[in-house]
Structure formats: C-alpha cells, structure tokens
Design a protein around this motif. Structure first.
Motif, short mmCIF file in Angstrom:
data_model
loop_
_atom_site.label_atom_id
_atom_site.label_comp_id
_atom_site.label_asym_id
_atom_site.label_seq_id
_atom_site.Cartn_x
_atom_site.Cartn_y
_atom_site.Cartn_z
N MET A 154 0.83 -1.20 0.00
CA MET A 154 0.00 0.00 0.00
C MET A 154 0.87 1.25 0.00
SD MET A 154 -3.36 -0.45 0.24
CE MET A 154 -4.38 -1.91 0.22
N VAL B 274 3.56 1.68 -1.50
CA VAL B 274 4.24 1.93 -2.76
C VAL B 274 3.27 2.36 -3.84
CG1 VAL B 274 5.63 0.89 -4.58
CG2 VAL B 274 6.11 0.38 -2.20
N ASP B 275 2.19 1.64 -3.97
CA ASP B 275 1.28 1.94 -5.06
C ASP B 275 -0.06 1.29 -4.75
OD1 ASP B 275 -0.25 1.96 -7.37
OD2 ASP B 275 1.53 1.97 -8.65
N GLU B 276 -1.05 2.12 -4.45
CA GLU B 276 -2.31 1.54 -4.02
C GLU B 276 -3.05 0.81 -5.13
OE1 GLU B 276 -4.81 3.69 -0.86
OE2 GLU B 276 -2.97 4.88 -1.09
N VAL B 277 -2.90 1.30 -6.36
CA VAL B 277 -3.58 0.63 -7.45
C VAL B 277 -3.01 -0.77 -7.63
CG1 VAL B 277 -4.12 0.67 -9.89
CG2 VAL B 277 -4.08 2.79 -8.60
N LYS B 278 -1.69 -0.85 -7.59
CA LYS B 278 -1.07 -2.17 -7.76
C LYS B 278 -1.47 -3.09 -6.61
CE LYS B 278 2.62 -1.50 -10.88
NZ LYS B 278 4.02 -1.20 -11.11
N TYR C 120 -0.34 6.33 4.17
CA TYR C 120 0.11 5.54 3.02
C TYR C 120 0.38 6.44 1.82
CZ TYR C 120 -0.79 0.83 4.79
OH TYR C 120 -0.73 -0.35 5.47
N GLN D 5 3.88 6.98 -0.11
CA GLN D 5 4.07 6.79 -1.56
C GLN D 5 4.71 8.00 -2.19
OE1 GLN D 5 0.40 5.77 -3.45
NE2 GLN D 5 0.02 4.12 -2.01
N ILE E 239 8.32 8.24 -1.34
CA ILE E 239 9.13 7.29 -2.11
C ILE E 239 9.31 7.79 -3.53
CG2 ILE E 239 9.14 4.98 -3.12
CD1 ILE E 239 7.90 3.94 -0.55
N ALA F 107 9.79 -1.76 1.62
CA ALA F 107 8.61 -1.67 0.78
C ALA F 107 8.97 -2.06 -0.65
CB ALA F 107 8.04 -0.26 0.84
N THR G 191 7.68 -5.38 -2.62
CA THR G 191 6.89 -5.34 -3.84
C THR G 191 7.59 -6.09 -4.96
OG1 THR G 191 7.84 -3.20 -4.30
CG2 THR G 191 5.67 -3.21 -3.37
N MET H 295 0.07 -6.77 -13.57
CA MET H 295 0.71 -5.64 -12.92
C MET H 295 1.22 -4.65 -13.95
SD MET H 295 0.11 -6.55 -9.96
CE MET H 295 0.97 -5.55 -8.81
N VAL I 234 -1.14 -1.86 -15.21
CA VAL I 234 -1.48 -0.67 -14.42
C VAL I 234 -0.23 0.16 -14.09
CG1 VAL I 234 -3.57 -1.64 -13.45
CG2 VAL I 234 -1.41 -2.00 -12.27
N VAL J 260 -0.90 3.91 -14.18
CA VAL J 260 -2.11 4.49 -13.59
C VAL J 260 -1.74 5.23 -12.30
CG1 VAL J 260 -4.37 4.01 -12.59
CG2 VAL J 260 -3.54 2.67 -14.52
N ILE K 158 -3.18 6.98 -9.06
CA ILE K 158 -4.48 6.93 -8.39
C ILE K 158 -5.05 8.32 -8.17
CG2 ILE K 158 -3.71 6.93 -5.98
CD1 ILE K 158 -5.76 4.56 -5.66
#
Ligand SMILES: Cc1cc2nc3c(=O)[nH]c(=O)nc-3n(C[C@H](O)[C@H](O)[C@H](O)COP(=O)(O)OP(=O)(O)OC[C@H]3O[C@@H](n4cnc5c(N)ncnc54)[C@H](O)[C@@H]3O)c2cc1C
Ligand code: SF4
Ligand code: SF4
Ligand code: SF4
Ligand code: SF4
Lengths: 667, 315, 208
Positions: B49, B51-55, C99, C103, C106, C121, C125, C185, C188, C191, C193
């Motif tokens: 979350m 890093v990238d919420e969409v992912k 969050y 993001q 980062i 993080a 990922t 993955m 997106v 994208v 948000i």
C-alpha cells in the motif's frame, strides 16, 4: 366575457418584480403584456413591490377607478401575502375571495435559470388564474372558538415555566409529567452556571407553585396517550400510570417507607443516577412535587407477586393512601393549544468505549457527578470515589458523544459550561488538581467567558486535545493504581499520559428515546438529529408545522437554563396570542353536499374530522361547516360526485387546467 | 461438512505455519473444511500500500477473483494483515468506480473477473458466529481449567473493516476462551498495535510496542497470550532476547488461539505446531489446579452503575 | 551555545495545491473535515516517537507544507494499526493518508539514505510481483543486505531459533502463473491513483 344575468367580468392583473427576486428570471413586463391580451382582463400592470403600501393602495384605487371585480396578483407564495392582498381587495370594496394569487417566485423564478422558459411558465400560470377567477364566488370566512386551556407536556424547567406563565395569565393549564415528580434535569443539579446559584433554591419555589396553582392541573406519573382534533380544539387523552398510592390522600409523611418489608434500601435510585439505593416505595427526592410517594412496580413484591405482608399499607392504615388495586386510567381533556417540553436525555457513555465507562468504576458521567456534588445527593455533597477515597486528580473530558461522526454530530452547547462548573465545584470542595480536556471551549453567554477566566485564576488546568483513551495500565511508576488519560496536548505539542483518580465524562445532550413516538403523537417533525423541528429557525423558533403546537426547552435542541426559560416564555406567549384572540378565522374552503347525494355513507368514515353525518329527514349527507377543515377527502371519494368544495369547485379547477394547457403565448 | 474457500497468505506457509497446522484440524473437528485457493498470490500486505495503491488492489483482487471462481460462498483468511487488505480492496473497488475499472481490466487480461460477491471472513468470526460457542463447548475434551490467558486481538483484525466485533473492546475471543475453560485475564491492550510492521525496519519503536504488551501481560499474571495473527505471534514471540536486553525480561509465551482450541479438544500438541514457539508453552490438560473463579471478560454488563461499583473489575 | 533558528513560515514555503492533491485521492477526501482535535495522536501507539504528531501531519498536509510532511519520520513510524482512523471523530482515514504520503515520499526520494522502510517496501513489492508470494526469511535477508548487513550478525540468535522450530526457509515460495501476474501488474504501470476521478459523493462519509 359575460355570464347570464351577472355583471361583466373585469379582471385587474398585477405582476410583482419582488425586487430582483422575480424580475431577474421572469420578464415581468412581458407577463403583464400577455395578461392584457387574455379575455376578461381589464387592466394589467407590473410593479416593483406589490406588497408595499403604495402597491396595495394602487390595487385599491384601481378597483374603484376601473370597476374591477376580480383581482389577480402574480408574485410570491400565498403563505406570505395572500392575506395582504385579500385585505387590499376588501378595502377596495370587493369580497376578498374574488382575489386570487399566482406564485411565480417559488414556482418559476427561483426554480429555473432560463429566463425565456421561466417567463413562459409564469404566463401559463397566469392564464390558468385568469380562467379560474371568472368562476369565483363571494364567500365569508367563519370563526371557530378556541378552547381557553393549554396542555403542557413535560415538567422540566421548560414545562414548569410555560405552565406558570400561562396560569398566571388566568388560563387553565394541564401539565403532564411522566416521572413521579416535576423538576426534570434541573432538579438534580446542585449549582447552576455561571452564577452558581443553587438549583434547588430557584427551582423548588416554582415547583411548589405549580403544585398549588389554582389554574394548573398537575398530573405526574402520566403520559399523553392520544391527540385528536385541531388547533383551538385538541382532544387529548392522558394515561395515568398506577402509582399504587392515592395522591389525594397521601401527605408525604413517608411512614410507609420506614415500614416497608425491605428493611434496607436495595434497588438503584434512578434519581441519583444509581449512586444510591432506594426501597420499592419511595419519594423521588426530598423536594419532590407533588409530595406523594410512589411504589415501583418492578421491585414491589406485592405488585409483582401479590404475596407481600404489605407492611406499608399497615403503616398507612389511618389515611388509607396505599392502594394496590389501582389500575391504569385514561382521562380526556380539551385544550386550545399544546406546548411540548419533553427535554432531552444524556448520551450513554458506554457508547464511547475508549473512555472505559462501565469498565472502570472511577469513570463517571457528569450527571452522576452532579448528584455527587449535590448537598442532598447520595454522599451529602462529599465528592468521593466509589471506594470512599477523595480524588486528588480529576480529569474532565469534554464533547463525549458530541461533535463526533461516530455518535452525535452536533455540539451539545451546555457541556463546556457545566464542565467548567463541575471543575470549579470539585476544586473548591476537594482541592484536587483538575484537568479539562477540550477541543474548543464554547462559552458564549452573558458572564460565561468571565466564568472561564475565573477558573483559570483558580488554577484549573485546560488542555486542548480530545482524549484518545482512558486506561488502567500503568507504564510509569506514578501511574500505578490510577486511571491514565492519554491525550495530545495540542497547544504544547506533546502527547501526554496523565494519571488521575477520577474521570468525568461531559456527556452530550440527545433527543429523548421516545422522541419519534412523541413526534407522531403531536404531528410534529424532527430534524436530522432527532430534536423536534421548529417552523423557522429564526422567525418562528417555538412554533411547529402544526398550528397550535409549540416547543419549549431542550426537546427542540440543546440549550442551557436561561435559553430554556426564555423559550418557554415565548411558547407561552404564542399560546396566549391564540387563546386571547378567542377565535380562529377559518378559510371558507369547506365542502358541501349537492342535491344528488344518494346517502351511500361512503364518505362518513373517511372524514378525519368527523364532520359528515346523515340527515334523518333527507337521508342525505350533511357537512358540519364548523368541523370541516377543507381537506377535500370526501370530495374526491364521493362515488356520484355529489360533494363540492368552496374555492375548489369543478368549474374553477377545470377552467384553471384549461388555462394552463392553453397554447403558449408568443413572446 | 461445510466447505469454505481458504486463503492462507504467505506467513502461514513460513514463520506462521503453526497457525495453519492448528487451524485445519480444529475446524475439521467442528465439521468445517477449508479448500485452499489454487495458486493464490501474496495479498500485497501493508507494505505494498505504501508503494502503489492501485497495484496493491490489483494484486489482492486476483485472490478475490480466484475465490469467486472456486464457488464457495465465503472466503476465510486467518492472517489479520491479509484479512485487512482483502477487505480494504473490496471496499475500494466498491467505492471508487475508477479503481474498479482499472482492476477489472487487469483481471480481464488473464481471463479473470471480480463481482464483489465473496465475503472475506476471519476464522475467529467463523468460529464464534457460524459454528457458535455451544458447539465448540460440546467439543471440548480437556478444558483449559485455570490457565490464565490474555486474549490479544491486535490491531488489524478488528480495525477498521471488521464488523463482527467491537473495534475498541472486542470480546469474541474472550468468550471463546471462556468456553474452553480458560481464565481470561482482563487486558486493556487487547487491540493495541504490537509494532510488528516496524520491528524489521525501526527496531526500537517496534520492539517497544511489543514490550508494552508483554510487560502488561506478565504484570497481570498471564501464563500465555492468545493471538489471531501470524505477524503478532512472531513479533511477541521472536524478540524476547532483544527486549530483555533493552528494558528487562518479560517472558511469556504467545500462541495461536487455534492451538489452545486444539489442546482443549484433546488433539496432540505436536500436531498443533506447539513445538514451534520460541518461548515454549506447555499445558498438561487435567493436571491443573482445582477450578477457580473465572474473571469475566472486560465487556461490561449493560451499565447499571450499581453493579459496576465494587464489581470484579474494581481493582 | 543555544542554536537560534528562524522558524517562521512564509507563503513561499508552501507547495500550493499539495493538500488538495492528497485530498483528491480516494480515501483521503475527508481530511478536509479535520478539526485538529488530536484524538489520532492521543491513540497512536507510535506517537511517542514521532517528530510531528499525526494531527500535525494532517494540518501540515492540508496547509500545503509538502517538504515538512514528506521529510517527517512520522509517516514511516506509522505502523498501520488504524487506531487513529477508528477513533477520529470526523471519519478521516488517517492511516490511508499516511500511506499516500509514504508513496509520495518514495516517489520523490525524500527519505534518509539507507532508510530501511522504503527499502523494505521496495524489496517486498519486487518479491511479491516477481514470485507472487513472499518468503519472509529471504525478504529479511535482502533487507539487511541492502541497508545494514552488519545487523545481520546481530540476528543470528533469532535465525537459529527459527531454524530449529522449522520456521526458517531459504526456498522461494512461488505461484505457478507468474506470467499472468506480471501481465496484470504491467497493465497498471502508468495508472496514477490521484488522477482517477473521485468516488461518488455518497461514499465519502464513513470509514467503515
Ligand atoms: C450534567 C448537566 C449539567 C447542567 N448544568 C446546567 C447549569 O448549570 N446551568 C444551566 O443553565 N444549564 C445546565 N444544564 C442544561 C439544563 O439541564 C437544561 O437546559 C434544562 O434541563 C432543560 O430543561 P427542559 O425542561 O427542556 O428539559 P428536562 O430538564 O429534560 O425536562 C423534561 C421533562 O419532561 C419529561 N418528559 C419527557 N418526555 C415526556 C413525555 N413523553 N411525557 C411527559 N413528560 C415527559 C421528563 O421526565 C422531564 O421531567 C445541564 C445539563 C446537564 C446534562
Ligand atoms: S402513602 Fe401514606 S404513609 Fe406513605 S407517605 Fe403517603 S400518607 Fe404517608
Ligand atoms: S459545548 Fe463544549 S463540550 Fe459540549 S459539545 Fe460543544 S464544544 Fe463539546
Ligand atoms: S482525530 Fe481526526 S479530526 Fe482529530 S486531529 Fe486527528 S485527523 Fe483531525
Ligand atoms: S495507523 Fe499509524 S498514525 Fe494511526 S494510530 Fe496507527 S500508527 Fe498511529
């Protein structure tokens, strides 16, 4: 246009600009020009403010100069000015019911943005009116008498003050209180902010005056069961709950309490918020009005099982006031107006679990602390914890169950001030270190902010921060054995842990649990939060949407005693206005039965006002004009179309529709 | 046998395997079968979350889509973090049409789709609200009489998406442990964060969180802490030497609530993964002290103040 | 010597529009409603270590103090326990805002060098995306390798314990359809948000 044998119809038409309100969206000149082309219209004008004196004067003169016999004003809502223009029409020498009003402000100007279309709509509405007025008849208003008595529901300070004001003005008052005594919340307080005068000293005299006032009938332990009728003539049914004591015989000697089979008080005393115990037979509190004991059906052995020695009855053998045969009874009264003053309830603190109410015994609600500091309370005014210790550090948490999306969104308005009051009293009586935790301090009242200043001088600590949690786990040695308040001191910028002995929750004010039922009973509305809704927040703060039903006190929204009393006075004054006028001018829009009624009786049960009966001679329905409220239900329901209604005759309605649907004007 | 779809999550295959080892037989003993999603992937957990919420949404929703495909009515996931992420994803997709579209497109690429139909439930919820305490009680063979247990729910199970219990003062596990015969220790920190997501990266604050929990449990006389989440279990179990070095010893074992259930059901300790704890925990059923007064869970009885005063919690 | 600093903020210190941008992200809209009551800080277990309390982070964000917020340790200390969001009287999802701020930090690279959380993080990922699953032991090893490998030696005791109890594994957990996941993955990748339209108004209230 000319009708057989009747004079020619000459309509005077006026369109009002209402300043910019209408003129901005509707082309008033075009509406006037259009009206002038319609058959029967003798004169059409547009004018800036028709409701102004010159506007009314213009109307009056035109009637005479131009021999007008119908008047139409296209302007605002009839709610606002129908009466004004009817009067002007009357002054011009015409029957006021030859006047008709068209609402082109709320129905056209304010609900549209396109000027052309709004104008076209206004014109269509005007056309409808022009067609309709031709059929208007001269009508007379009627007067209905107003019953010169008032029902007051709720015996808190609001109900008490309203009842006394009315009774002192010579009106008959019925005061219904559901608890065994008058007093409401105020009776539980020791002192009242900001002047710290003793609540009992200022309330008790008023309570006893209610009890002995020749014009007040006080019914405690009673509730309103049913309300019928209408303004001026409300038929109210009151339910008397059995208190198993004959109020007319009991003198309040309390011998029965001493004699009760329970030697020791055993059951939670609700008046003391459960902080002390009472017996099944009890007097709610020393100053209770009336001074009549009551027997609690939930705990009395005789009431529950019928198998008690009834030692109380023996003790009262001379006066024979105790009566286990009492049953619920109903009583009907007629009143002209009703004042609803049912008050509030406090927020249930266990709904805010982070503060540990119900888990940690030393977390109290403000209402409990009001009883603790009260000289006639469970501890005689000593502020001690449940284990008898005197607290050395006390934390008062504001806004519990207020200003919170999770519980109640509104500000309860009085809790800041009563929290300050309690802080002062606790500090004064115990010398404890007192902390107030607040989000915003709301002290807007006469002398209120000065009171805050006084507390600052007394050394009460104010920490701006909404408390996160109250817990009993200690981290630091000084916290052992204490409750710990964790809070961000937002002004100092630190998160703090503050050990205290006692936590006081300044619980918010909420609508009564049965507010919805009461609302339905009196045909009122509630706002989103559940408090009863006033007719207008600024201009009609004690009126409701039901004629003759008024509001007073916290049932309308949280407020302190000064505001409550002011509002109760206002409600009493509004009721007096109604009562002293003595009659009610009623619209002549009553229904009437035509020749061809077959006597089928289908309308009889439908009339909500029971205005229809069958005449024995003709076997046709007849409508009592005095009772008919013009709701139109019977008109619509009659299978043979034999009921008509003044101001809404078939002719009037059909021609109105025709006018509305007539081909649009070329603008 | 009722069957539920089962999403174990990465921890249950790694450091938290004792959880799965105890969960499956306990549920089986109560007539519930869990069918593991074929080829499930990591839920994304909280780190994603950041890093990238969409992912994160895309990742989690693949599991939701797989669960729908499997056709069972509900999905069970024992890890609090997975439970939170899957529920959060469901909420996101419900709330934001835009996010939902992006996710649908991604799922569509590999022939999956998501309708939003499958509720995600935690075994605790399942046990207390579907199986029911009476059925559990019936199954108890060796009651945990006298065992003083701290019920620790942790943060991410009850907040903010769970609806099956109170966010501040949950009681499901208290009641469950009570039925097993254990003595439930009143514990105000039952939903306080264990710091688990920090210990690996910012040891001091993370360990301090764990220290507070352990210290209070020891202070209240707990013999064991019961947990519902593999991350909490790890954090409360694995760092005792470090915590002791920093602030002093606070030794008390932490086990999964399902392990305690297994013991009470009379299942062998080894089969329940009880040997996997770093702070060892042993309980000899039957060989305990005589029954003693059970301290009720700290949900208050509906507050009639009179009974609060001097109640068992007055201490 | 006492070090004296000017602490005043000028309008030029603000990055105008930053607050609005954060508040347009789904889940963060309610921030508009913050009344600065401090409940979030009051319940936050990590607030004892924070430079700015959660409440201050809300205020700074709303007032466009982007640099101050993104360089605050608070956003990294947040353990995502949701205590604040559960208690906030305005239904603000503080955790989600944290969050969002993480993001952004980062993305902008504004955190201390070798700061382990962003590294974790990222490693998390990567591993999740590549293998489809996380192997915790390997993840920890990678993290230590990237940040402070000396620390790895301090962990021998824990490692041993886990090994002994069968909780330590060096075999990569993996899913079979890794290619599928990669495709999903990748679709997106671009994208953002915050650029998506906000959710319908009736969803904006109520964190639960
Ligand atoms: C802890 C606390 C401390 C306070 N301290 C102060 C203070 O120091 N100074 C100050 O100015 N204000 C104070 N207030 C505010 C004060 O209590 C209110 O302003 C005041 O009580 C309002 O009076 P009321 O008559 O509207 O309502 P209430 O006092 O609630 O009275 C309503 C009455 O109606 C009765 N009733 C309810 N429903 C029915 C029904 N259906 N049928 C018949 N009867 C019914 C109730 O039994 C009650 O007797 C305080 C409030 C609280 C909670
Ligand atoms: S009921 Fe009888 S004994 Fe009791 S207080 Fe009244 S008069 Fe006295
Ligand atoms: S009056 Fe004060 S304590 Fe009461 S809700 Fe309003 S701000 Fe809060
Ligand atoms: S609890 Fe909510 S309203 Fe209060 S300061 Fe924090 S974010 Fe703002
Ligand atoms: S979610 Fe983060 S900010 Fe909120 S209380 Fe937990 S650690 Fe603190």
């Amino acid at each position: 246009m000319k009708r057989n044998g009747e004079p020619e119809i000459r309509v005077g038409f006026y369109v009002c600009h209402c300043g910019h309100n209408i003129a901005n969206t509707v082309d008033c000149a075009a509406v006037a020009r259009y009206a002038a082309t319609l058959p029967g219209v003798a004169l059409a004008r547009d004018y800036k403010y028709m409701c102004s004196d010159p506007g009314q004067e213009l109307l009056r003169q035109d009637i005479q100069e131009h021999r007008l016999n119908r008047i139409i004003v296209a302007s605002c809502s009839p709610l606002l000015h129908e009466h004004t223009f009817r009067e002007a029409t009357r002054k011009g020498g015409l029957n006021p019911f030859f006047f008709h009003m068209v609402n082109i402000r709320e129905h056209a100007a304010w609900v549209h943005t396109d000027r052309r279309e709004a104008t076209a709509k206004a014109q269509a509405l005007v056309h409808a009116a022009v067609r309709r007025v031709a059929h208007h008849q001269a009508l007379q208003t009627k007067r209905a008498p107003i019953h010169p008595a008032v029902l007051v529901v709720g015996g808190g300070i609001a109900g008490i003050h309203a009842a006394l004001t009315l009774a002192d003005a010579g009106k008959q008052v019925f005061l219904v209180e559901r608890e065994p005594s008058l007093g409401g919340h105020m009776a539980r307080f020791d002192k009242t902010f900001p002047t710290l005068d003793c609540a009992a000293c200022i309330l008790t005299p008023k309570m006893s005056r209610v009890g002995s006032h020749p014009h007040i009938t006080l019914w405690t332990y009673a509730e309103v069961a049913k309300v019928e009728g209408y303004v001026g003539n409300y038929e109210v049914t009151v339910r008397h709950k059995p208190r198993y004591v004959d109020a007319s015989r009991c003198v309040g000697c309390q011998d029965c309490i001493k004699a009760c089979i329970y030697k020791e008080p055993k059951f939670p005393d609700t008046f003391n918020a459960g902080l002390s115990k009472r017996k099944p037979v009890y007097l709610p509190f020393p100053q209770a009005t009336p001074q009549v004991v009551v027997i609690d059906p939930e705990t009395c052995i005789q009431v529950k099982t019928g198998k008690c020695k009834q030692t109380c009855l023996e003790a009262c053998v001379d006066r024979r006031a105790i009566d286990f045969t009492q049953r619920e009874t109903l009583e009907r009264v007629t009143v002209g107006a009703i004042i609803v003053a049912t008050g509030f309830k406090t927020f249930d603190a266990s709904r805010a679990p982070a503060y540990g109410y119900g888990v940690y015994p030393n977390v109290y609600t403000a209402l409990e602390v009001e009883r603790l500091v009260n000289a006639s309370g469970p501890t005689g005014g000593a502020i001690v914890l449940r284990d008898g210790r005197q607290p050395e550090r006390v934390g008062i948490i504001h806004c519990v169950g207020s200003r919170d999306e999770k519980t109640n969104r509104w500000c309860s308005r009085v809790c800041c001030m009563y929290a300050l009051k309690l802080a002062h009293l606790i500090k004064e009586r115990t010398g404890a270190e007192v902390f107030n935790f607040y989000i915003d301090l709301r002290t807007p009242g006469k002398g209120y902010d000065e009171f805050y200043g006084q507390l600052l001088e007394e050394g009460v600590q104010f920490i701006r921060g909404r408390v996160g949690e109250v817990t009993d786990w200690a981290f630091m040695p000084e916290e052992e054995g204490h409750l710990v308040i964790r809070v961000e001191d937002t002004l100092a910028g630190y998160v703090r842990r503050i050990p205290v002995d006692m936590v006081v929750l300044a619980v918010g004010l909420e609508p009564q649990a049965d507010a919805q039922a009461v609302r339905r009973l009196f045909n009122m509305s509630c706002g989103g939060e559940g408090f009863f809704l006033e007719r207008h927040p600024k201009l009609a703060p004690v009126n409701t949407f039901t004629e003759g039903v008024f509001l007073a006190g916290c049932c309308q929204g949280p407020k302190d005693i000064p505001d409550t009393v002011a509002q109760a006075g206002a409600a009493a004054a509004e009721a007096l206005v109604l009562l002293d006028r003595g009659y009610l001018e009623q619209e002549p829009n009553t229904a009437f039965v035509l020749e061809d009624c077959s006597g089928c009786k289908s309308c009889l049960p439908l009339c909500p006002y029971r205005a229809i009966t069958i005449a024995p001679e003709t076997e046709r329905a007849v409508i009592n004009e005095a009772l008919c409220k013009g709701c139109g239900t019977c008109v619509a329901s009659c299978p043979s179309g034999s009921i008509g209604q003044n101001l809404f005759t078939d002719q009037e309605l059909f021609s109105e529709i025709e006018g509305l649907l007539a081909p649009a004007a070329a603008t | 046998m009722t069957t539920f779809a089962y999403y174990p999550g990465c921890s249950l295959k790694g450091t938290g395997r004792a959880y799965e080892e105890s969960l499956l037989p306990v549920l089986a003993a109560l007539g519930i079968k869990l069918e593991e999603l074929a080829d499930w992937n990591c839920c994304g957990a909280t780190a994603y979350m950041a890093v990238d919420e969409v992912k994160a949404c895309v990742m989690a929703s693949r599991n939701l889509a797989l669960a729908e495909q499997l056709g069972h009515r509900e999905l069970v996931t024992p890890c609090s973090a997975c439970y939170l992420v899957l529920n959060k994803t469901k909420q996101y997709l419900g709330e934001s049409r835009a996010v939902a579209q992006v996710v649908q497109r991604a799922l569509g690429l590999v022939g999956l789709s998501y309708q939003g139909n499958v509720p995600v439930r935690h075994p605790l919820d399942l046990l207390v609200n579907v199986v029911g305490l009476p059925a559990i009680k019936e199954r108890v063979r060796d009651p945990l009489t006298g065992l003083k247990v701290v019920p620790y729910y942790g943060c991410q199970l009850v907040r903010p998406y769970a609806t099956f219990d109170d966010q501040d003062r949950p009681t499901s596990m208290d009641r469950l442990l009570g039925v097993l015969g254990a003595t439930v220790v009143p514990y105000p920190l039952k939903t306080r964060c264990c710091g688990g997501s920090l210990t690996g990266t910012l040891p001091e604050p993370g360990l301090h969180c764990a220290y507070i929990l352990l210290k209070e449990a020891v202070k209240r006389g707990a013999e064991v802490i019961a947990t519902v989440c593999p991350l909490c279990q790890f954090n409360l179990d694995a760092y005792h030497h470090k915590i002791a070095a920093k602030w002093g010893p606070v030794r008390v074992p932490t086990v999964y609530f399902t392990q305690l259930m297994g013991l009470a059901f009379g299942l062998p300790a080894r089969q329940l993964g009880l040997h996997r704890g770093l702070v060892p925990f042993a309980f000899e059923a039957g060989a305990r002290r005589p029954e003693r007064e059970v301290v009720p869970p700290d949900r208050p009885p509906p507050a009639t103040p009179a009974c609060r005063a001097g109640g068992p919690l007055a201490s | 010597m006492i070090e004296i600093k000017r602490t005043i903020k000028y309008e030029t210190d603000r990055v105008k529009g930053f607050g609005r941008e954060v508040m347009s992200v789904p889940g963060c809209e309610q921030l508009e409603q913050c009344i600065q009551c401090g409940t979030c800080s009051g319940v936050c277990p990590l607030s004892i270590y924070m430079d700015h309390s959660p409440r201050q982070v809300m205020a700074l964000t709303r007032s466009d103090f982007k640099r101050e917020v993104l360089s605050s340790v608070t956003i990294w200390l947040c353990a995502s326990c949701y205590a604040c969001a559960a208690e906030c009287p305005r239904h603000i999802r503080i955790t989600d805002i944290m969050y969002e701020l993480k993001q952004r930090a980062i993305q902008e690279g504004v955190y201390p060098r070798r700061f382990p959380i962003p590294v974790l993080a990222r490693e998390f990922t990567r591993m999740a995306q590549h293998w489809g699953r996380i192997t915790e032991s390997l993840l920890v090893l990678r993290l230590l390798w990237r940040t402070n490998w000396l620390e790895a030696f301090g962990m021998w005791r824990l490692g041993l314990g886990l090994w002994r109890t069968g909780r330590f594994s060096l075999r990569h957990e993996s899913i079979r359809q890794r290619a599928d996941l990669t495709r999903m993955m990748a679709s997106v990748d671009d994208v953002v948000i915050g650029a998506l339209p906000p959710p319908a108004a009736n969803h904006r209230r109520g964190a639960r």
